[in-house]
Design an enzyme around this catalytic site. Structure first.
Site, PDB file in Angstrom:
ATOM      1  N   LYS A 200     -13.532 -21.327  31.015  1.00  0.00           N
ATOM      2  CA  LYS A 200     -12.733 -21.323  32.403  1.00  0.00           C
ATOM      3  C   LYS A 200     -12.465 -20.034  32.744  1.00  0.00           C
ATOM      4  O   LYS A 200     -11.686 -19.145  32.303  1.00  0.00           O
ATOM      5  CB  LYS A 200     -11.390 -22.214  32.194  1.00  0.00           C
ATOM      6  CG  LYS A 200     -10.687 -22.404  33.641  1.00  0.00           C
ATOM      7  CD  LYS A 200      -9.383 -23.328  33.508  1.00  0.00           C
ATOM      8  CE  LYS A 200      -8.499 -23.201  34.635  1.00  0.00           C
ATOM      9  NZ  LYS A 200      -7.454 -24.150  34.543  1.00  0.00           N
TER      10      LYS A 200
ATOM     11  N   LYS B 255     -16.279 -23.850  34.163  1.00  0.00           N
ATOM     12  CA  LYS B 255     -15.288 -24.116  35.372  1.00  0.00           C
ATOM     13  C   LYS B 255     -14.898 -22.843  36.086  1.00  0.00           C
ATOM     14  O   LYS B 255     -14.650 -21.887  35.438  1.00  0.00           O
ATOM     15  CB  LYS B 255     -14.091 -24.621  35.186  1.00  0.00           C
ATOM     16  CG  LYS B 255     -12.845 -25.101  36.175  1.00  0.00           C
ATOM     17  CD  LYS B 255     -11.842 -25.557  35.609  1.00  0.00           C
ATOM     18  CE  LYS B 255     -10.662 -25.797  36.877  1.00  0.00           C
ATOM     19  NZ  LYS B 255      -9.253 -26.116  36.351  1.00  0.00           N
TER      20      LYS B 255
HETATM   21  C1  PBG Z   1      -4.423 -25.412  35.718  1.00  0.00           C
HETATM   22  C2  PBG Z   1      -5.741 -26.019  36.518  1.00  0.00           C
HETATM   23  C3  PBG Z   1      -6.317 -25.525  37.572  1.00  0.00           C
HETATM   24  C4  PBG Z   1      -7.349 -26.342  38.061  1.00  0.00           C
HETATM   25  C5  PBG Z   1      -7.355 -27.253  36.869  1.00  0.00           C
HETATM   26  N1  PBG Z   1      -6.320 -27.177  36.137  1.00  0.00           N
HETATM   27  C6  PBG Z   1      -5.970 -24.272  38.483  1.00  0.00           C
HETATM   28  C7  PBG Z   1      -5.588 -23.058  37.646  1.00  0.00           C
HETATM   29  O1  PBG Z   1      -6.240 -22.658  36.506  1.00  0.00           O
HETATM   30  O2  PBG Z   1      -4.726 -22.264  38.416  1.00  0.00           O
HETATM   31  C8  PBG Z   1      -8.126 -26.115  39.115  1.00  0.00           C
HETATM   32  C9  PBG Z   1      -8.900 -27.185  39.599  1.00  0.00           C
HETATM   33  C10 PBG Z   1      -9.590 -27.110  41.145  1.00  0.00           C
HETATM   34  O3  PBG Z   1      -9.561 -25.795  41.637  1.00  0.00           O
HETATM   35  O4  PBG Z   1     -10.029 -27.997  41.345  1.00  0.00           O
HETATM   36  N2  PBG Z   1      -4.423 -25.978  34.347  1.00  0.00           N
END
Ligand code: PBG
Length: 332
Positions: free
Chosen positions: A202, A256
């Site tokens: 991520k 991601k």
């Molecule tokens: C946070 C989380 C995020 C997303 C999913 N879980 C955002 C972040 O890490 O700040 C993002 C998903 C999206 O942008 O569609 N645990």
């Protein structure tokens, strides 16, 4: 080794593209509603459908409305739904205790969906950000996002989700050691069948902006997430993270965001052969929708092209806000 192509005109690569039927016959990849995990935003109340300005077509839904939406999605062949709670201000504290409250929004929604649709796959998110007054995925101590104390809290959160009946837990926090800790806690507590879909690679991304609006974390977030989420410059590091999480007991892995990281999807699938998913995140969705609403691109075609890209890159499935729209489009 590939045989060399016969020279033109013996080889005319356009022959196989002449008609829709021929193109269907030679298609190397297919897209189906069964490829989708649909992320939804859950809020308090009853009968609530609240639009999210930066994500046209996406709403925050109260639990009753989530069940209704899940029923329609499942009927269209979408096998899985992923819950993200919009927690009110009272539930955002420095100890993040709402995260493992058996009756928090996420757990109530899980129980309601499993009661109505026992065969639908329910996935939840493990990370502290919806419950934290700092907007971070972990505890913050003197400006540092502390790892090991956070992992202990994530285990409590994951166990409460397992108790509520989830099929898949998706740790999205990027702390070290959380997959191993969650796996052994789940085994000890008798939750042998709960799947861990690790958000293994991520990235610290600008494409999460609309999501943070949707869960109400935009205002709260102090600083950025670069000490735990990945640097966009790195690819080998993503392979090390995926290898580490698989070795700790992850059943499935995720990359991601999606479209800017298709190279990571392909490498991950080729290197490990594990069930591999991409998250087409909120910013990717928002860009396509915004351009389509301006009449600058054909929204339906951009949606389906963007989703097919994940299949071509080796993904087994996609978390996408387009899931119901794409499923509907595929019904004709
Ligand atoms: C946070 C989380 C995020 C997303 C999913 N879980 C955002 C972040 O890490 O700040 C993002 C998903 C999206 O942008 O569609 N645990």
């Amino acid at each position: 080794m590939r045989p060399t192509l016969a020279p033109f005109p013996a080889t005319r690569l356009r022959r196989i593209r002449r008609s829709p039927a021929l193109r269907a016959l030679v298609a190397e990849n297919t897209l189906s509603p069964s490829d989708f995990i649909w992320p939804v935003f859950v809020r308090d109340g009853d009968g609530n459908v609240e639009p999210i300005a930066s994500m046209p077509g996406v709403n925050r839904l109260s639990v009753d409305k989530v069940v209704e939406a899940a029923r329609e999605a499942f009927a269209m062949g979408i096998p899985a739904i992923c819950l993200f709670p919009y927690t009110d201000a009272a539930g955002r504290t420095s100890d993040c205790a709402e995260a493992w409250n058996p009756d928090n929004l996420s757990n109530r929604a899980t129980r309601a969906i499993k009661a109505a649709l026992p065969d639908m796959v329910v996935m939840t998110d493990v990370a502290l950000d919806p419950y934290s007054d700092t907007g971070h995925d972990g505890f913050v101590v003197e400006g540092e996002i502390v790892n090991d104390e956070t992992v202990e809290a994530l285990v409590k959160q994951g166990l409460s989700q397992a108790e509520a009946g989830v099929d898949i837990i998706g740790p999205s926090d990027m702390m070290d050691g959380r997959i191993g800790a969650l796996r052994s806690a789940l085994e000890s507590a008798g939750h042998q069948n709960v799947i861990l879909l690790s958000y293994a690679a991520k990235y610290a991304s600008a494409f999460y902006g609309p999501f943070r609006d949707a869960v109400g974390a935009s205002g709260a977030l102090k600083g950025d997430k670069r000490t735990y989420q990945m640097d966009a410059a790195n690819s080998d590091e993503a392979m090390r993270l995926i290898q580490r999480d698989l070795s700790e007991g992850a059943d499935m892995v995720m990359v991601k965001p999606g479209m800017p990281y298709l190279d990571i999807c392909r490498r991950a699938k080729d290197m490990f052969g594990a069930p591999t998913y991409a998250y087409q995140v909120s910013g990717e969705y928002a860009m396509i929708m915004a351009a389509a609403q301006n009449g600058w691109i054909d929204g339906d075609r951009a949606m389906s092209e963007s989703l097919m890209a994940f299949k071509r890159a080796g993904c087994d499935g996609i978390l996408t806000y387009f899931a119901p729209a794409m499923a509907k489009a595929m019904q004709g």
